[in-house]
Design a protein around this motif. Structure first.
Motif, PDB file in Angstrom:
ATOM      1  N   ALA A   1       0.858  -1.188   0.000  1.00 26.26           N
ATOM      2  CA  ALA A   1       0.000   0.000   0.000  1.00 26.26           C
ATOM      3  C   ALA A   1       0.889   1.231   0.000  1.00 26.26           C
ATOM      4  N   LEU A   2       0.727   2.087  -1.001  1.00 25.85           N
ATOM      5  CA  LEU A   2       1.522   3.312  -1.133  1.00 25.85           C
ATOM      6  C   LEU A   2       0.699   4.498  -0.676  1.00 25.85           C
ATOM      7  N   LEU A   3       1.190   5.221   0.311  1.00 28.63           N
ATOM      8  CA  LEU A   3       0.568   6.473   0.737  1.00 28.63           C
ATOM      9  C   LEU A   3       1.223   7.603  -0.031  1.00 28.63           C
ATOM     10  N   MET A   4       0.433   8.366  -0.773  1.00 31.36           N
ATOM     11  CA  MET A   4       1.005   9.353  -1.685  1.00 31.36           C
ATOM     12  C   MET A   4       0.211  10.651  -1.664  1.00 31.36           C
ATOM     13  N   GLY A   5       0.824  11.696  -2.179  1.00 37.40           N
ATOM     14  CA  GLY A   5       0.182  12.988  -2.358  1.00 37.40           C
ATOM     15  C   GLY A   5       0.573  13.579  -3.690  1.00 37.40           C
ATOM     16  N   TYR A   6      -0.221  14.508  -4.188  1.00 37.69           N
ATOM     17  CA  TYR A   6       0.070  15.124  -5.488  1.00 37.69           C
ATOM     18  C   TYR A   6      -0.712  16.414  -5.637  1.00 37.69           C
TER      19      TYR A   6
ATOM     20  N   ARG B   1       5.888  17.359  -7.975  1.00 36.11           N
ATOM     21  CA  ARG B   1       4.513  17.555  -7.525  1.00 36.11           C
ATOM     22  C   ARG B   1       3.790  16.241  -7.224  1.00 36.11           C
ATOM     23  N   VAL B   2       4.483  15.131  -7.302  1.00 38.90           N
ATOM     24  CA  VAL B   2       3.925  13.835  -6.918  1.00 38.90           C
ATOM     25  C   VAL B   2       4.901  13.203  -5.938  1.00 38.90           C
ATOM     26  N   ARG B   3       4.396  12.739  -4.805  1.00 42.43           N
ATOM     27  CA  ARG B   3       5.283  12.230  -3.760  1.00 42.43           C
ATOM     28  C   ARG B   3       4.679  10.996  -3.100  1.00 42.43           C
ATOM     29  N   VAL B   4       5.513   9.980  -2.870  1.00 47.54           N
ATOM     30  CA  VAL B   4       5.132   8.805  -2.100  1.00 47.54           C
ATOM     31  C   VAL B   4       5.727   8.954  -0.707  1.00 47.54           C
ATOM     32  N   PHE B   5       4.887   8.850   0.318  1.00 41.19           N
ATOM     33  CA  PHE B   5       5.335   9.067   1.691  1.00 41.19           C
ATOM     34  C   PHE B   5       5.707   7.766   2.399  1.00 41.19           C
ATOM     35  N   GLY B   6       5.072   6.664   2.052  1.00 38.24           N
ATOM     36  CA  GLY B   6       5.341   5.399   2.709  1.00 38.24           C
ATOM     37  C   GLY B   6       4.859   4.236   1.881  1.00 38.24           C
ATOM     38  N   ALA B   7       5.469   3.056   2.107  1.00 33.79           N
ATOM     39  CA  ALA B   7       5.079   1.825   1.416  1.00 33.79           C
ATOM     40  C   ALA B   7       4.884   0.747   2.475  1.00 33.79           C
ATOM     41  N   TYR B   8       3.649   0.322   2.671  1.00 34.91           N
ATOM     42  CA  TYR B   8       3.279  -0.550   3.774  1.00 34.91           C
ATOM     43  C   TYR B   8       3.024  -1.971   3.287  1.00 34.91           C
TER      44      TYR B   8
ATOM     45  N   VAL C   1       2.958  32.751   0.786  1.00 38.11           N
ATOM     46  CA  VAL C   1       3.676  32.044  -0.263  1.00 38.11           C
ATOM     47  C   VAL C   1       5.169  32.266  -0.088  1.00 38.11           C
ATOM     48  N   ASP C   2       5.973  31.527  -0.849  1.00 35.99           N
ATOM     49  CA  ASP C   2       7.419  31.535  -0.636  1.00 35.99           C
ATOM     50  C   ASP C   2       8.056  32.893  -0.882  1.00 35.99           C
ATOM     51  N   ASP C   3       7.540  33.666  -1.841  1.00 32.32           N
ATOM     52  CA  ASP C   3       8.171  34.935  -2.163  1.00 32.32           C
ATOM     53  C   ASP C   3       7.776  36.056  -1.213  1.00 32.32           C
ATOM     54  N   GLY C   4       7.045  35.741  -0.150  1.00 38.12           N
ATOM     55  CA  GLY C   4       6.678  36.740   0.844  1.00 38.12           C
ATOM     56  C   GLY C   4       5.358  37.421   0.574  1.00 38.12           C
ATOM     57  N   ARG C   5       4.819  37.284  -0.621  1.00 37.21           N
ATOM     58  CA  ARG C   5       3.537  37.907  -0.917  1.00 37.21           C
ATOM     59  C   ARG C   5       2.412  37.147  -0.230  1.00 37.21           C
ATOM     60  N   ASP C   6       1.369  37.850   0.132  1.00 42.63           N
ATOM     61  CA  ASP C   6       0.210  37.227   0.755  1.00 42.63           C
ATOM     62  C   ASP C   6      -0.852  36.959  -0.291  1.00 42.63           C
ATOM     63  N   ALA C   7      -1.353  35.754  -0.276  1.00 40.12           N
ATOM     64  CA  ALA C   7      -2.445  35.401  -1.179  1.00 40.12           C
ATOM     65  C   ALA C   7      -3.735  36.007  -0.661  1.00 40.12           C
ATOM     66  N   PRO C   8      -4.757  36.081  -1.487  1.00 39.90           N
ATOM     67  CA  PRO C   8      -6.042  36.605  -1.025  1.00 39.90           C
ATOM     68  C   PRO C   8      -6.583  35.771   0.128  1.00 39.90           C
ATOM     69  N   PRO C   9      -7.352  36.372   1.040  1.00 37.05           N
ATOM     70  CA  PRO C   9      -7.913  35.610   2.168  1.00 37.05           C
ATOM     71  C   PRO C   9      -8.894  34.555   1.680  1.00 37.05           C
ATOM     72  N   PHE C  10      -8.969  33.463   2.417  1.00 36.44           N
ATOM     73  CA  PHE C  10      -9.863  32.378   2.047  1.00 36.44           C
ATOM     74  C   PHE C  10     -10.463  31.775   3.303  1.00 36.44           C
TER      75      PHE C  10
ATOM     76  N   ARG D   1       3.499  22.041   2.948  1.00 43.70           N
ATOM     77  CA  ARG D   1       4.049  23.376   3.146  1.00 43.70           C
ATOM     78  C   ARG D   1       4.865  23.848   1.943  1.00 43.70           C
ATOM     79  N   SER D   2       5.678  22.951   1.380  1.00 45.07           N
ATOM     80  CA  SER D   2       6.617  23.379   0.347  1.00 45.07           C
ATOM     81  C   SER D   2       6.093  23.213  -1.074  1.00 45.07           C
ATOM     82  N   VAL D   3       5.092  22.347  -1.278  1.00 43.36           N
ATOM     83  CA  VAL D   3       4.629  22.062  -2.644  1.00 43.36           C
ATOM     84  C   VAL D   3       3.156  22.391  -2.832  1.00 43.36           C
ATOM     85  N   LEU D   4       2.287  21.804  -2.002  1.00 41.31           N
ATOM     86  CA  LEU D   4       0.850  21.951  -2.249  1.00 41.31           C
ATOM     87  C   LEU D   4       0.355  23.364  -1.981  1.00 41.31           C
ATOM     88  N   ASP D   5       0.676  23.916  -0.809  1.00 41.58           N
ATOM     89  CA  ASP D   5       0.177  25.263  -0.491  1.00 41.58           C
ATOM     90  C   ASP D   5       0.640  26.315  -1.488  1.00 41.58           C
ATOM     91  N   PRO D   6       1.927  26.350  -1.885  1.00 42.93           N
ATOM     92  CA  PRO D   6       2.321  27.322  -2.916  1.00 42.93           C
ATOM     93  C   PRO D   6       1.616  27.112  -4.247  1.00 42.93           C
TER      94      PRO D   6
END
Length: 603
Positions: free
Chosen positions: A114-119, A216-223, A395-404, A528-533
C-alpha cells in the motif's frame, strides 16, 4: 443443441451420484461455453453456471489478449512486454521494443503493498489511468512509470489494461484539478521484503520511488498489507479541505464585509454584516450533515438503478462506484444540472405528476418516474461539515495570497461532484441566491432541484481512515503438530476441522494503515513546500468571478416561464416537502408504537 465436449462426457459417465427424484444431467450452455448440471425439472429454464457471463467475458478477453504472446527460449515471462490492446489506446501508451526492466537485487519479491502518496492535481486529468489520453496525463500513469523505473513492476505487467495485472486499487478517485495528501494505492509490487524488518512504513522503498517522480507527486510510505487488502474497499472515511476565497462571500481577512469589492449577494442582504453572512454559510453546511440522498448534488444518471442489472463481474474495476471529485468547464451552462438530469421542457402527457416547475429546475415528483430513479447509490453519509474563519496563506516569495475560508468535510464516501455542489449551494444560500430552507427538501428522494457547482482547483484530500488489516488465521493444533505428514491427510483434515483458528501475527506489519510520526512529517513538509504554494495562485484565479456571477443566474431565480416564477416553484416544493416530512413522521411513530406493543406482548 451442440454435443457435449469430451471432458464433460467422461466426467458425467464416471460420476457416481445417489439417485435423485429429479435426475440431473449435463447440459451445454451455448452462451457461456461451459457445461453444468441441470435438473430435469428445470430443463427449459436458463442454466446457471458458477461463472457469471461478465466473468466469462473478462476471461475470454484476457485469453484473447495473450493468445499471440510467445516467450523466446531462455527468456523469463516477466521480461516480455505485453502491449496494451484496443483501438482506443493512445500511441504513447505502447511499450517501446527496446525497453527493459532495470536490474534489481535477487531479494525482490512480489508482495502486496500500500503506497501512501500525495500530489498536486493541476496539470493532470485526474488520478485514474486513461489509455485514450497521452501517456502521463494522469497521476496513475506517472506513478506506474516511476514504479517500473524503480524496478517494482515486471515488464510483463507494465501498462496493463486498467492496471489489472498489478491488482491496482486506489482509496479515492479524483478528477481534473483535484489534489491529495492522503491517497492510498494498493498493488502487487516487486520489493525487498527485508526493508520492512527495520522500516515498517517502507520509507526506503518510498525514497527509491520518489527519485523517479516529478516534484509535484510524492510517495510518503510503502506498507506491507495482506493479499486481501484493497485500498478502495478498506477506506471507511475520507476528509477533504476546500479553500474558498473570502471574496466569494463578500468578506475580508477579518471576517467583515469587504467594502473594496461589490456585494456579490442578493440585494435583500446588502446590509448584512459579515458575521451574519458567515453564520448563514455555516448553517447551510450543517444542513448536509447526516445520511441523505445526494441525487441533486451529482450527475444523477451515473448512479441510477438499472433494471435487470447483473452482479459485477469478479475482477472488474473496484472503483466503478467510487467517489470522484472533479472539475468541469465553469461556463454559464455548467452552473446547474444539465438538461439530461432535469428536463427543461414543459412536460407531456406521459410525464409523472409533479408540482413546481421543470424549467426552473425546481419540482417535486408526486409519482414514480422510471426515467429518473433515485436509489441507494445516491445515498451518502456526511459526518461533519465546518468552515473556519477567514485566513491568509503565505507564499514563498513573501507575498500574501487573497484571504480564504477553509471548508472541511468528513464523510464515509462521496459521489461525483458532491462536495463542490454542496459548497456552491451553501455559498448561494449565504448570499441569498438560493433559499436556505430548500436545502433539506433537496436531500429527499422526490425532490428534483438544480444546484450550482464550484471550481475544483482548491479541493484536496487531507486524510483517509482505513479498517484494520484482516489477520490471516491458522489452526492451532496444526501449527503445534509441525509439518504435515504425507499419508496423514485424514488426520490433518480432522485437526483443521476441530481446532480453533488463531490469527497469525505477520512480523513488521502494522495492524492498520495509520501513518507514524516520520510519515506525517513528510506529509506536512509536502503540503508546506509544494501543495500550499501551488494552491495559493488558484485562490486568486479569475474563475471565481465566473462562479459568483453564475450564482446570480440560477434558473430558480428566473421569471416569466409559463407565467410562473421561481418563487412560486420553491413554495410549492416546500409545501410538498412539509407534507412528505409529516407523513414520514407519522409512519415512524406508528412503527415505534407497534414495536412497543410487540415488546410488551413478549414480556
Amino acid at each position: 443443441m451442440a454435443s457435449l465436449p469430451q471432458w464433460a462426457t467422461h466426467q458425467a459417465a464416471a460420476s457416481h451420484r445417489p439417485p435423485r427424484r429429479h435426475p440431473r444431467r449435463w447440459r451445454w450452455n451455448e452462451r457461456t461455453a461451459a457445461a453444468s448440471w441441470s435438473s430435469a425439472r428445470s430443463w427449459s429454464s436458463p442454466v446457471r453456471t458458477n461463472a457469471t457471463p461478465e466473468r466469462n467475458d473478462a476471461r475470454r478477453d484476457r485469453r484473447a489478449e495473450s493468445a499471440d504472446w510467445t516467450v523466446p527460449d531462455g527468456v523469463s515471462h516477466g521480461d516480455v512486454a505485453r502491449q496494451p490492446a484496443g483501438d482506443h489506446v493512445h500511441p504513447s501508451h505502447l511499450i517501446p521494443p527496446n525497453l527493459r526492466r532495470p536490474d534489481v537485487p535477487e531479494t525482490y519479491k512480489k508482495k502486496p503493498v500500500a503506497l501512501l502518496m500525495g500530489y498536486v492535481g493541476a496539470g493532470y486529468s485526474g488520478n485514474t489511468t486513461n489509455a485514450s489520453l497521452p501517456r502521463g496525463s494522469t497521476v496513475d500513469d506517472v506513478l506506474e512509470d516511476a514504479l517500473f523505473d524503480a524496478g517494482c513492476v515486471l515488464l510483463s505487467n507494465y501498462r496493463s489494461r486498467s492496471l489489472s495485472r498489478l491488482k491496482w486499487s486506489r482509496s479515492s478517485r479524483t478528477d481534473k484539478g483535484v489534489s491529495s495528501l492522503a491517497t492510498v494505492v494498493s498493488a502487487r509490487l516487486e520489493v525487498d521484503p527485508g526493508v520492512w524488518e527495520h522500516d515498517p512504513e517502507g520509507t526506503r522503498i518510498a525514497a527509491d520511488i520518489n527519485r523517479h517522480l516529478p516534484n509535484r507527486v510524492r510517495v510518503f510510505g510503502a506498507y506491507s498489507t495482506p493479499k486481501s487488502f484493497q485500498a478502495r474497499r478498506a477506506c471507511v472515511r475520507r476528509t477533504y479541505d476546500y479553500l474558498l476565497p473570502a471574496a466569494c462571500l463578500g468578506l475580508n481577512v477579518n471576517g467583515e464585509r469587504d467594502v473594496a469589492v461589490a456585494w456579490p449577494g442578493a440585494p435583500g442582504l446588502a446590509d448584512a454584516a459579515g458575521s451574519e453572512v458567515l453564520a448563514r454559510f455555516r448553517r447551510a453546511l450543517r444542513t448536509f450533515e447526516g445520511s441523505h440522498y445526494f441525487h441533486n448534488y451529482t450527475r444523477r444518471s451515473a448512479y441510477a438503478p438499472e433494471k435487470g442489472r447483473r452482479r459485477r463481474a469478479r475482477g472488474a474495476s473496484d472503483d466503478e462506484d467510487d467517489e470522484t471529485e472533479g472539475s468541469e468547464p465553469m461556463d454559464e451552462a455548467e452552473d446547474t444540472v444539465g438538461s439530461s438530469e432535469l428536463d427543461i421542457s414543459s412536460g407531456d402527457a406521459a410525464s409523472p405528476e409533479y408540482v413546481g416547475c421543470r424549467r426552473h429546475g425546481c419540482y417535486w415528483l408526486k409519482a414514480r418516474d422510471d426515467a429518473d430513479l433515485v436509489g441507494v447509490k445516491h445515498a451518502r453519509k456526511v459526518n461533519s461539515f465546518v468552515a473556519a474563519d477567514p485566513t491568509v496563506a503565505a507564499v514563498d516569495d513573501g507575498r500574501d495570497a487573497p484571504p480564504f475560508v477553509r471548508v472541511t468535510v468528513n464523510g464515509d464516501s462521496f459521489v461525483l461532484y458532491q462536495i463542490r455542489k454542496m459548497i456552491a449551494t451553501a455559498v448561494a444560500a449565504a448570499l441569498g441566491h438560493f433559499p436556505l430552507e430548500l436545502i433539506p427538501a433537496s436531500l429527499t428522494r422526490p425532490a428534483r432541484i438544480a444546484t450550482p457547482i464550484a471550481p475544483a482547483s482548491t479541493l484536496y484530500l487531507v486524510d483517509a481512515e482505513f479498517m484494520s488489516f484482516r489477520p490471516r488465521k491458522e489452526a492451532k493444533d496444526a501449527k503445534e503438530a509441525g509439518p504435515e505428514t504425507p499419508g496423514d491427510e485424514e488426520g490433518v483434515a480432522e485437526r483443521r476441522r476441530t481446532s480453533p483458528n488463531e490469527p497469525v501475527v505477520v512480523p513488521n506489519r502494522l495492524d492498520a494503515l495509520v501513518p507514524g510520526a516520520e510519515v506525517r512529517a513528510s506529509v506536512a513538509e509536502f503540503q508546506r513546500s509544494v501543495l500550499d504554494p501551488a494552491l495559493a495562485p488558484a485562490v486568486a484565479d479569475a474563475e471565481w468571478g465566473v462562479f459568483v456571477g453564475n450564482l446570480r443566474k440560477l434558473r430558480i431565480n428566473d421569471d416569466d416561464f409559463d407565467g410562473k416564477d421561481g418563487e412560486n416553484a420553491v413554495m410549492e416544493c416546500l409545501a410538498a416537502h412539509a407534507e412528505y416530512a409529516a407523513m414520514r413522521e407519522e409512519r415512524r411513530a406508528a412503527r415505534e408504537e407497534r414495536e412497543r406493543d410487540a415488546a410488551g406482548a413478549g414480556a
